[in-house]
Design an enzyme around this catalytic site. Sequence first.
Site, PDB file in Angstrom:
ATOM      1  N   ASP A 254      27.053 -70.982   8.529  1.00  0.00           N
ATOM      2  CA  ASP A 254      26.776 -69.153   7.845  1.00  0.00           C
ATOM      3  C   ASP A 254      26.282 -68.715   8.726  1.00  0.00           C
ATOM      4  O   ASP A 254      25.098 -68.521   7.941  1.00  0.00           O
ATOM      5  CB  ASP A 254      27.104 -68.429   6.352  1.00  0.00           C
ATOM      6  CG  ASP A 254      27.508 -67.301   6.344  1.00  0.00           C
ATOM      7  OD1 ASP A 254      27.951 -66.904   7.033  1.00  0.00           O
ATOM      8  OD2 ASP A 254      27.347 -67.049   5.281  1.00  0.00           O
TER       9      ASP A 254
ATOM     10  N   LYS B  37      30.223 -57.076  12.095  1.00  0.00           N
ATOM     11  CA  LYS B  37      28.447 -56.917  11.781  1.00  0.00           C
ATOM     12  C   LYS B  37      27.027 -57.418  12.896  1.00  0.00           C
ATOM     13  O   LYS B  37      26.491 -56.722  13.707  1.00  0.00           O
ATOM     14  CB  LYS B  37      27.839 -57.818  11.006  1.00  0.00           C
ATOM     15  CG  LYS B  37      28.343 -57.798   9.577  1.00  0.00           C
ATOM     16  CD  LYS B  37      27.542 -58.798   8.638  1.00  0.00           C
ATOM     17  CE  LYS B  37      28.394 -58.984   7.144  1.00  0.00           C
ATOM     18  NZ  LYS B  37      27.786 -58.393   6.356  1.00  0.00           N
TER      19      LYS B  37
ATOM     20  N   GLN C 203      24.300 -62.921   9.382  1.00  0.00           N
ATOM     21  CA  GLN C 203      23.665 -62.593  10.208  1.00  0.00           C
ATOM     22  C   GLN C 203      22.747 -62.560  10.820  1.00  0.00           C
ATOM     23  O   GLN C 203      22.827 -61.974  11.774  1.00  0.00           O
ATOM     24  CB  GLN C 203      23.022 -62.511   8.308  1.00  0.00           C
ATOM     25  CG  GLN C 203      23.298 -61.410   7.131  1.00  0.00           C
ATOM     26  CD  GLN C 203      23.509 -59.734   7.198  1.00  0.00           C
ATOM     27  OE1 GLN C 203      22.598 -59.604   8.022  1.00  0.00           O
ATOM     28  NE2 GLN C 203      24.199 -59.869   6.689  1.00  0.00           N
TER      29      GLN C 203
ATOM     30  N   HIS D   1      25.710 -66.563   0.469  1.00  0.00           N
ATOM     31  CA  HIS D   1      26.936 -64.907   0.317  1.00  0.00           C
ATOM     32  C   HIS D   1      27.420 -65.642  -0.706  1.00  0.00           C
ATOM     33  O   HIS D   1      27.923 -66.813  -1.165  1.00  0.00           O
ATOM     34  CB  HIS D   1      27.372 -64.523   1.679  1.00  0.00           C
ATOM     35  CG  HIS D   1      27.514 -63.592   1.458  1.00  0.00           C
ATOM     36  ND1 HIS D   1      28.939 -62.851   0.912  1.00  0.00           N
ATOM     37  CD2 HIS D   1      27.410 -61.908   1.270  1.00  0.00           C
ATOM     38  CE1 HIS D   1      28.920 -62.280   0.971  1.00  0.00           C
ATOM     39  NE2 HIS D   1      28.609 -61.386   1.719  1.00  0.00           N
TER      40      HIS D   1
HETATM   41  C1  LIG Z   1      25.618 -64.069   4.672  1.00  0.00           C
HETATM   42  C2  LIG Z   1      26.638 -63.838   4.904  1.00  0.00           C
HETATM   43  N1  LIG Z   1      28.071 -64.527   4.726  1.00  0.00           N
HETATM   44  C3  LIG Z   1      28.870 -64.226   4.973  1.00  0.00           C
HETATM   45  C4  LIG Z   1      29.336 -62.613   4.910  1.00  0.00           C
HETATM   46  C5  LIG Z   1      30.672 -62.130   4.476  1.00  0.00           C
HETATM   47  O1  LIG Z   1      31.254 -61.944   5.699  1.00  0.00           O
HETATM   48  P1  LIG Z   1      32.256 -61.231   5.780  1.00  0.00           P
HETATM   49  O2  LIG Z   1      32.922 -60.213   4.440  1.00  0.00           O
HETATM   50  O3  LIG Z   1      32.885 -60.200   6.953  1.00  0.00           O
HETATM   51  O4  LIG Z   1      33.706 -62.288   5.168  1.00  0.00           O
HETATM   52  C6  LIG Z   1      28.515 -61.796   4.937  1.00  0.00           C
HETATM   53  C7  LIG Z   1      28.636 -60.117   4.705  1.00  0.00           C
HETATM   54  O5  LIG Z   1      28.958 -59.970   3.850  1.00  0.00           O
HETATM   55  C8  LIG Z   1      27.200 -62.624   4.550  1.00  0.00           C
HETATM   56  O6  LIG Z   1      25.928 -61.997   5.233  1.00  0.00           O
END
Ligand SMILES: Cc1ncc(COP(=O)(O)O)c(C=O)c1O
Lengths: 414, 414, 158, 158
Positions: free
Chosen positions: B208, B234, B211, B130
């Site tokens: 990370d 999430k 998910q 991400h």
């Molecule tokens: C794999 C992954 N990493 C990081 C994030 C970032 O999460 P957030 O937007 O809550 O910081 C997400 C979701 O948006 C994600 O799916």
Amino acid sequence: MNVMTNLVAFDVTRIRDDFPILKQTIRGKPLVFLDSAASAQKPRVVIDAMVQAMETQYANVHRGLYWMSERTTEAYEAARDATAALMNANNRSEIVFTGNSTGAINLLAHSYGRGVLRPGQAVVISGMEHHSNIVPWQMLRDAHGIELRVAPVTDAGELDMDAFAALLEDGKVGLVAITHMSNVLGTITPAERIVKIAHAHGAKVMFDGSQAIVHRKIDVQALDCDFYVWTGHKLYGPTGIGVMWGRKELLERMPPFMGGGDMISSVSYEKSTWAAVPHKFEAGTPAILEGIGLKAAIDYVQTIGYGAMAAHEASLTEHALARLAGVDGVRVLGQAQDRGGVISFTLDKAHSHDVATLLDRQGIAVRAGHHCAEPLMRRFDLDSTARASFGVYTTHAEIDALVDGLVRVREFFQ
Amino acid sequence: MNVMTNLVAFDVTRIRDDFPILKQTIRGKPLVFLDSAASAQKPRVVIDAMVQAMETQYANVHRGLYWMSERTTEAYEAARDATAALMNANNRSEIVFTGNSTGAINLLAHSYGRGVLRPGQAVVISGMEHHSNIVPWQMLRDAHGIELRVAPVTDAGELDMDAFAALLEDGKVGLVAITHMSNVLGTITPAERIVKIAHAHGAKVMFDGSQAIVHRKIDVQALDCDFYVWTGHKLYGPTGIGVMWGRKELLERMPPFMGGGDMISSVSYEKSTWAAVPHKFEAGTPAILEGIGLKAAIDYVQTIGYGAMAAHEASLTEHALARLAGVDGVRVLGQAQDRGGVISFTLDKAHSHDVATLLDRQGIAVRAGHHCAEPLMRRFDLDSTARASFGVYTTHAEIDALVDGLVRVREFFQ
Amino acid sequence: MSPSDSFDDLRDLYQEVILDHGRKPRHAIRLEEFDATAKGDNPMCGDRVQVWVKFADDGIGRVGFEARGCAISVASADLMAETVQGRTKTDTRALFAAFRDMARTGTCQACDPSLAEPIERLAPLSGVHEYPSRVKCATLPWHALIAALDGAKEASSE
Amino acid sequence: MSPSDSFDDLRDLYQEVILDHGRKPRHAIRLEEFDATAKGDNPMCGDRVQVWVKFADDGIGRVGFEARGCAISVASADLMAETVQGRTKTDTRALFAAFRDMARTGTCQACDPSLAEPIERLAPLSGVHEYPSRVKCATLPWHALIAALDGAKEASSE
Ligand SMILES: Cc1ncc(COP(=O)(O)O)c(C=O)c1O
Ligand SMILES: Cc1ncc(COP(=O)(O)O)c(C=O)c1O
């Protein structure tokens, strides 16, 4: 102050009905909540807005191509419009949401501090700052070779304006970062004069409005400042959201602070490019529910009106100062001319921690300690004070209860 | 997968009753919400916990010497205990709260990246990250002279483990920062193997888990990793709160990220000293209400149990993959062996944005776009995909509705 | 799906004209001879468009484009090419302003009566206002066109 | 306040013995002759204490202290000095563990029966468990004492 006038303009009983928590009792005694400066209570409209979002239209925002996401995006972005209107910002894209004031100041210390200021330049703070407006600049100083200068505070608890002006003389100051209202002394600083002096010497100005925005109408264009930060939970909004307003042309010159989703234009391993302001500074899923709650809080405050709020608080403050002056052994810290509804004091016979705990036994919530302002405490040769602070729901009777409570504490320690 | 077994272990109808929003209709059609990977819906217990805090005991936390503040502090700190238990952390003080995953990764990129890693060292990410786990490391690379290496993804959408291992060969890698589950492909990465290889080459590992923690029981001690981050919204919790778990001895070596109230031990202009972990990393008024909401979400998930959740999602995923395979023109991205309930796909006759909008017309919410993973899209020569993702409340009937909806969209575009 | 299933729920947003222009755009051609060209790029969703313009007198003679994107962006480019043909540059700019207004709000309340006819032709796209994140799909080709008129190479993103 | 006003609501936490020891501590003296000394510091609230210890045989002969802080921390220091006098070091450590437990939870359930008598004397401080942020006020002098027994100069903060 004519109390009758206030009663007409400002029906505190009706206002209290808006805050469910005020019906609570503490140890069988009605709650007297005098710690709004730490964090304010939440009106039903704020609670309801968050609940409604979670029950009827919640989804992640930005780039959702379905109904609920579009509606949630609108609701979240409406908070930006409301914030821009509240502060009279020139442009909604000048409103950056952060986690709290502390997050906003750190953003600025990184993005403006490391991105725009050059080693050898100086930042001026004052002697009455909250730690959140001290430590980020110290960290900038230590990491980036920026000098940190401190404008002194007078015995009356006001900013020493001559000394302040002298700090800017050499033209090295790139940024003045000063509180607009002290969370300890209640002092409101002379914002317009600060800006005039700073700008005359080529320095930008950030105000820490965490306290001020609760008590005064803030018009960033009239103030003519460059950045203005505050925090949602003190303005009757939820925790988890803060605001940094900045002039668009400055925001555009600043590199981003945090990287991630939502703040990019495009990403490749070699190079990423940034979204336009304000999104450049908002990495990751934003505080959606908190934005929606904040919007409701802003609407609530706007409905009451700053005029009425300020008059009510002026009346409370006057009453409190007069009554506290009548209690033997109470010493109030600071006698600023221009002040808001935050009063710090000490009691001769008891340590402020004992005062707070013993008031709590009587259902009265005040704060005691250094109030995240250790250097200011040291300036007045104190380790801690007790502090009473007022919100829209505070009554004159609650101040009387505080005074009676203090008298009892003092007798108890006699 | 025996659906009957699941029906006994996991009563999805009863679970759906816990989520008020699922009673909504969209354009007169029942809401089919298939975008949980972007953000999950909130069960009543989470909503109620936040409301109850605001209505009965709200106050700022830490150092409040009165009843409400002490109770709110306890409730907020209980979120830390619940989080530590959820992840099987060794010690509650290893749990740092941030604003979201993005905030957690940025914290790490600053405090570990600039504070512990040395210029010349490298960070390894993967080709399926991400943006939130790409951009902070790019910023670190550009500011601090850290090399950024990318472990490639196979055509099946899995991590190329040989290539990954090769990236660590030269011993320059200080940190591996890799997703535990792809938000695009649904791929679960082989965490234990990653850790073994990384540690054998002297590198620390951050996962990370944004998910992964929604779909799998996370045991950081069993994984033997060094840092693990995720985001509350999430996991059925509120927005505005994220988690960074780190080994205590590493957290203690890291300088703070943001400065301000609550993260200090003492402040003077010359020098400030930091509070013990985790408070060193939590500057300013924390996300109090969000912590309280997150605690309720964790309790909710624990009550259902990861076993039941994972089984339900495996059954949904199997069903969805089977049914999608039967739709002409649908191509599913990635065929990882180990995968969770996130499925990206394209439709030959229609652009994924049109697919999402036209599904929305039928009451079905999916996401379309690059899913904040542009480099991964490019790896598969795509600009965007549509994505359906599942939560505890997703039903087999909703997947059937999605498939029917897709068939209609395709006919419509014929 | 039974064959009697009507697509009314889908068609209220994607009207036949959009489907038609999206599927078989008439002007999706790179002009061999042109006076101006510019690109538009929406990195957020990957939509990309290039527009070529051949002037005639002081107006627009012909417009061609190449687009990669959703049905709405392709249809919008094609309808645009069709609609601006033969208009003055000034008119075209005014039409863009009116169209953008319509795409954002669903109607064009402040529209000059002189624009009634072309706006009518573009009206099938007005439904995007319900999806603010798709408004850019409809306006991207216009941004590229205006950039070309301005002598710029790239449309600046909104 | 009428003279008949009782202070019951205040006294249930600040019992007479706390007020008394807080107001007139008996052991608030810097020992001229001592074997060990250590400081305790709670930067969060500004409480500061220094403890001096004179050993006798293998136990504690006498304890003196200087404290700046609230009534609870001063009373706790004074009660501590009084209670540990004449105890072995091992006993003193055990008593600290028991006392900390009581300050945190209100009771000392797992307490060794041999500690019943000294714990009883310290019991007036047990009410602080209702105020977790004040527990440190009561335990700070003990931290300093244990640091002195350990030969350290400063109590490490909890
Ligand atoms: C794999 C992954 N990493 C990081 C994030 C970032 O999460 P957030 O937007 O809550 O910081 C997400 C979701 O948006 C994600 O799916
Ligand atoms: C003057 C002032 N500045 C900054 C802050 C920090 O606000 P927050 O803790 O919400 O970041 C506060 C309140 O705590 C404050 O009173």
